[in-house]
Design an enzyme around this catalytic site. Structure first.
Site, PDB file in Angstrom:
ATOM      1  N   GLY A 114      23.671 -30.797  12.927  1.00 35.60           N
ATOM      2  CA  GLY A 114      23.644 -30.729  11.476  1.00 35.60           C
ATOM      3  C   GLY A 114      23.247 -29.448  11.099  1.00 35.60           C
ATOM      4  O   GLY A 114      22.837 -29.201   9.897  1.00 35.60           O
ATOM      5  N   ASP A 147      28.458 -24.030   4.389  1.00 30.98           N
ATOM      6  CA  ASP A 147      28.180 -23.719   5.372  1.00 30.98           C
ATOM      7  C   ASP A 147      28.755 -22.349   5.769  1.00 30.98           C
ATOM      8  O   ASP A 147      27.874 -21.680   6.330  1.00 30.98           O
ATOM      9  CB  ASP A 147      28.466 -24.770   6.516  1.00 30.98           C
TER      10      ASP A 147
HETATM   11  C1  GLA Z   1      28.539 -30.922   5.898  1.00 27.70           C
HETATM   12  C2  GLA Z   1      29.846 -29.923   5.286  1.00 27.70           C
HETATM   13  C3  GLA Z   1      29.163 -29.180   4.098  1.00 27.70           C
HETATM   14  C4  GLA Z   1      28.705 -30.090   3.084  1.00 27.70           C
HETATM   15  C5  GLA Z   1      27.396 -30.998   3.850  1.00 27.70           C
HETATM   16  C6  GLA Z   1      26.819 -31.903   3.009  1.00 27.70           C
HETATM   17  O1  GLA Z   1      27.491 -29.936   6.371  1.00 27.70           O
HETATM   18  O2  GLA Z   1      30.256 -28.977   6.343  1.00 27.70           O
HETATM   19  O3  GLA Z   1      30.421 -28.550   3.392  1.00 27.70           O
HETATM   20  O4  GLA Z   1      29.270 -30.800   2.287  1.00 27.70           O
HETATM   21  O5  GLA Z   1      27.910 -31.782   4.905  1.00 27.70           O
HETATM   22  O6  GLA Z   1      25.922 -31.373   2.132  1.00 27.70           O
END
Ligand code: GLA
Length: 380
Positions: free
Chosen positions: A120, A166
């Site tokens: 994550g 991200d």
């Molecule tokens: C993942 C996705 C992001 C965002 C997060 C939740 O990391 O790639 O774009 O939506 O989950 O905030």
């Protein structure tokens, strides 16, 4: 890396190394694809790609982590189909670069990463952005376009309908600052964090299988909420346009699950704004409280947490010096982020490790979240 490159490809002539960081999101979860606010920091954990053009018509990519070499015909890279493995990230990026009018030629690439996969912390975006820089090999690209090209690679080729957070933070990250991103205007501002706090990410070491399909479900549920709210407020184009006050008026139009999903997004956008204000005032207690509220909302309304994440948050809140804690990223595993007093960090690491080992029989990895620079070339 250059030594390794020479070993792999026989020569390291004209090799260049590019870096793109992972991230931890402090607050603003599942708001980006609803065109709201997020506040991540770029980490010093990063993906590095060493690259040199070649003249044999091949695009070769070696993943050090997987110990795998993959080879593509560079003149046909635009027609490759997804292979449902790690190469989809660089190949998807190559296709989006071509779509933008960039030539992608034969080259040798070596990938090394310190971003733990499935944690994550956005190892995917770090791989996309570093691959894009390597394939561009020094050619200029406007930073926002770079982030969008990488997001499109993930959406169109990898098949994950992600938001922009991200890739954006991997490009625009900055040392010593968090970045508040407006995911509608795609503008951002750098937010200096107050003194006297530090952030640690704790890895559950799990990624539940549900993560991908649940993410798609949430994207759909949010779209359903928008459609229903439009009956009362026709100008609403995304949940970003729904204020807390408007939600109180229109919420009753929504079926229970969709209402709770929308309530999370609407209140989370508001929390980001309040977190930034509290941060500017140096109100540490308020910041911590908002982090916990964010977690509870993700846990109960958005339902993207899991037992391991809840355990880490609940345990953290009982440890001396902790101001707040929440899950970070998509959810269903991955990491929590905890805000705490720097002098409490050692004690926190020990206490949370011991408790997690006792409960789940696994040792969690812990990373310090030092805000670091965004993507670029690594100069010798
Ligand atoms: C993942 C996705 C992001 C965002 C997060 C939740 O990391 O790639 O774009 O939506 O989950 O905030």
């Amino acid at each position: 890396m250059i030594e390794k490159f020479r070993e792999l490809y026989g020569s390291a002539e004209s090799v260049r190394v590019f870096r793109a960081p992972g991230r931890v999101n402090l607050i603003g979860e599942h708001t980006d694809y609803n065109l709201g606010f997020v506040m991540p920091v770029a980490l010093d954990l990063a993906t590095y790609v060493a690259a040199a053009p070649s003249d044999d018509g091949k695009l070769r990519i070696f993943s050090e982590h997987r110990q795998e070499m993959r080879e593509f015909n560079s003149s046909r890279i635009g027609a490759e189909m997804p292979a449902h493995q790690w190469t989809d990230y660089p190949v998807g990026v190559a296709q989006e670069l071509i779509r933008e009018g960039y030539f992608v030629g034969a080259a040798n690439l070596l990938i090394r990463s310190t971003v733990p996969e499935g944690s994550g912390l956005s190892s995917s975006a770090a791989l996309e952005v570093s691959s894009a820089l390597a394939l561009l090999n020094g050619r200029e690209m406007e930073p926002l376009l770079l982030a969008r090209v990488c997001q499109r690679a993930e959406r169109n080729f990898v098949g994950m309908p992600c938001g922009i957070m991200d890739q954006y933070i991997s490009v625009f990250g900055r040392e010593n600052t968090a970045v508040e991103i407006d995911c509608r205007s795609l503008d951002h501002r750098n937010v200096e964090l107050p003194a006297g706090i530090t952030f640690l990410a704790v890895n559950t070491m799990v990624k539940h299988a549900l993560a991908g399909s649940a993410y798609r479900d949430r994207v759909r549920e949010c779209a359903a909420a928008v459609e229903a709210i439009q009956q009362q407020f026709p100008d609403v184009a995304s949940l970003r346009d729904v204020t807390v006050e408007r939600f109180e008026l229109a919420g009753y139009l929504l079926p229970d699950v969709v209402r709770r999903r929308a309530r999370h997004v609407v209140t989370e956008d508001d929390r980001v704004e309040r977190f930034v204000e509290a941060s500017e005032r140096g109100d540490l207690a308020r910041m911590g409280k908002l982090l916990v509220e964010s977690h509870r909302s993700l846990q109960h309304d958005y339902e993207v947490s899991c037992a391991e994440l809840d355990f880490l948050v609940d345990t953290a809140l009982g440890i001396e010096g902790v101001l707040g804690s929440r899950m970070t990223g998509g959810g269903f595993g991955g990491c929590t982020v905890t805000m705490l007093r720097p002098e409490a960090a050692d004690g926190f690491r020990q206490a949370i490790t011991a408790a997690y080992e006792r409960e789940f029989g696994v040792t969690p990895s812990i990373y310090s979240c030092k805000p670091s620079a965004g993507a670029g070339e690594v100069k010798a």
